[in-house]
Design an enzyme around this catalytic site. Sequence first.
Site, PDB file in Angstrom:
ATOM      1  N   ASP A  49       0.715   2.522   3.797  1.00  0.00           N
ATOM      2  CA  ASP A  49      -0.121   3.584   3.235  1.00  0.00           C
ATOM      3  C   ASP A  49       0.695   4.873   3.110  1.00  0.00           C
ATOM      4  O   ASP A  49       0.231   5.958   3.477  1.00  0.00           O
ATOM      5  CB  ASP A  49      -1.403   3.809   4.045  1.00  0.00           C
ATOM      6  CG  ASP A  49      -2.433   4.632   3.273  1.00  0.00           C
ATOM      7  OD1 ASP A  49      -2.180   4.971   2.100  1.00  0.00           O
ATOM      8  OD2 ASP A  49      -3.497   4.937   3.844  1.00  0.00           O
ATOM      9  N   LEU A  59       3.001   6.198  -4.806  1.00  0.00           N
ATOM     10  CA  LEU A  59       4.283   6.702  -5.324  1.00  0.00           C
ATOM     11  C   LEU A  59       4.129   8.030  -6.067  1.00  0.00           C
ATOM     12  O   LEU A  59       5.133   8.686  -6.366  1.00  0.00           O
ATOM     13  CB  LEU A  59       4.937   5.662  -6.250  1.00  0.00           C
ATOM     14  CG  LEU A  59       5.572   4.444  -5.566  1.00  0.00           C
ATOM     15  CD1 LEU A  59       6.105   3.466  -6.609  1.00  0.00           C
ATOM     16  CD2 LEU A  59       6.690   4.838  -4.609  1.00  0.00           C
ATOM     17  N   HIS A  81       0.831  -1.213   0.000  1.00  0.00           N
ATOM     18  CA  HIS A  81       0.000   0.000   0.000  1.00  0.00           C
ATOM     19  C   HIS A  81       0.865   1.263   0.000  1.00  0.00           C
ATOM     20  O   HIS A  81       1.215   1.799   1.054  1.00  0.00           O
ATOM     21  CB  HIS A  81      -0.927  -0.013   1.218  1.00  0.00           C
ATOM     22  CG  HIS A  81      -2.005   1.019   1.143  1.00  0.00           C
ATOM     23  ND1 HIS A  81      -3.209   0.876   1.799  1.00  0.00           N
ATOM     24  CD2 HIS A  81      -2.084   2.201   0.490  1.00  0.00           C
ATOM     25  CE1 HIS A  81      -3.967   1.936   1.559  1.00  0.00           C
ATOM     26  NE2 HIS A  81      -3.298   2.763   0.774  1.00  0.00           N
TER      27      HIS A  81
END
Length: 446
Positions: free
Chosen positions: A310, A64, A61
């Site tokens: 995340d 980018l 997760h």
Amino acid sequence: MIADMVLVNAKVYMNKGIIDCSVAIDGGKIFKVGRETNMPKSDARFDLKNLLVLPGLIDAHVHLRDEGKAYKEDFYSGTAAAAAGGITTVLDMPNNNPVTMSVETLRNRIGIAEGKVLVNVGFYSEFPRDKSEIQGIVGEGAVGFKLYMAEQVGGLDIHSDQAIIEAFKVAGSLGVLTATHAEDEQTLKRNEDKFKNIGRNDINAFLKAHSEDVEVKAIERLLKLAKQTDMHLHFCHVSTEAGMKTIIEAKKSGLPVTCEATPHHLFLSAGDLKRVGSLAVTMPPLRDKRDVDGLWEAVKNGWADVLGSDHAPHTLKEKEAESVWEVKVGIPGLETTLPLLLTEVRRGRISIGDVVRLMSENPSEIFKLKNKGRLKEGNDADLTVVDLNRKYRVDASKFHSKAKFSPFEGREVEGKPVKTIVAGQLVMDDDEIVAKAGSGRIIRRE
Ligand code: DOR
Ligand code: ZN
Ligand code: ZN
């Protein structure tokens, strides 16, 4: 023969235990694990002096960014952050500009990434508008679909049960999972409007708007829809005890469901928001101590399948907006996740086996990442080398990510990734990136 690399005097996590041995790497694969005397020769011979070697960690997760959001993070800086954090594979989220939601946007994104990445990168796609395009996106190599339920991001109408069922059926027939951000848009919007109408724009209002109910409603709805299909549904960043309980019940009933916990929901609570302020504003938000405890239980009992950072980078300016409704949500996590977990290993709250299960074995199985997840001969030579004795304080100014802030700033951690090896190539050595841009690999689902 001359191997590409040999690591000697290592402590290697394999077969659920730690053994003293050496590792030879050749052609990007693990060639041999065994006694030093049985190792082939190599020009690249590293004496690890008893450092711990883990199968390369997978963060399923990660945002980018790049493309239209490259000012927040790009493929180079994001994968440098991954390597610095001991992560050898990341799965990239599709809420980009443009949104990854078609063969064209995915192909283009992969093309841009190819020349820049330092670690292995796989890509999620949002669902396209037209379900007949789902197959093409899978053919292009998407590792899974992402369904964002907190607001309309991709092409699938999040208000239409029927459309969701149909998309799930197609994904299911192709053997592809859907990862979802489960917050119910309608309930959330209603809550937000209520606070905005009375002029509230503080963090407490944000927390109340993102009520437990917002998460549980979305989880219940998605479970009901997924039940009518055979698709694997994966819940991202479960943040409430009630949400986790709902997912556990679904698992017990035999549904093909998995879920993720994030370090910020495990290591921070709503109370920390007062101290840290808007830098720690994220969706779903930090929760009460009771929820944090519930999540830890699920992590320890194996109900939480994976840990994902995340990693959601933003600029400081975006994080420091006056009104909470304007604050960009998200926390950079690639460079703090492993040290935070290793600290808990040192304290005895979890075992090193738990870390490997949650960040290597399980993600490789769930996302069907071939030849990863276990340190064994023939598998990809993705390795995370850690020093469990390194004590230091989190210093976000040293991050490789463009987002140089952290809600964990100043926290003392114990345990540090010191070398990251991707497909047999040393990428990070003592905080330094030592590989060339583009040396990472693109993961395409076969
Ligand atoms: O905190 C979050 N950040 N939650 C999301 O759902 C999106 C993410 C981002 O992309 O910044
Ligand atoms: Zn999310
Ligand atoms: Zn996310």
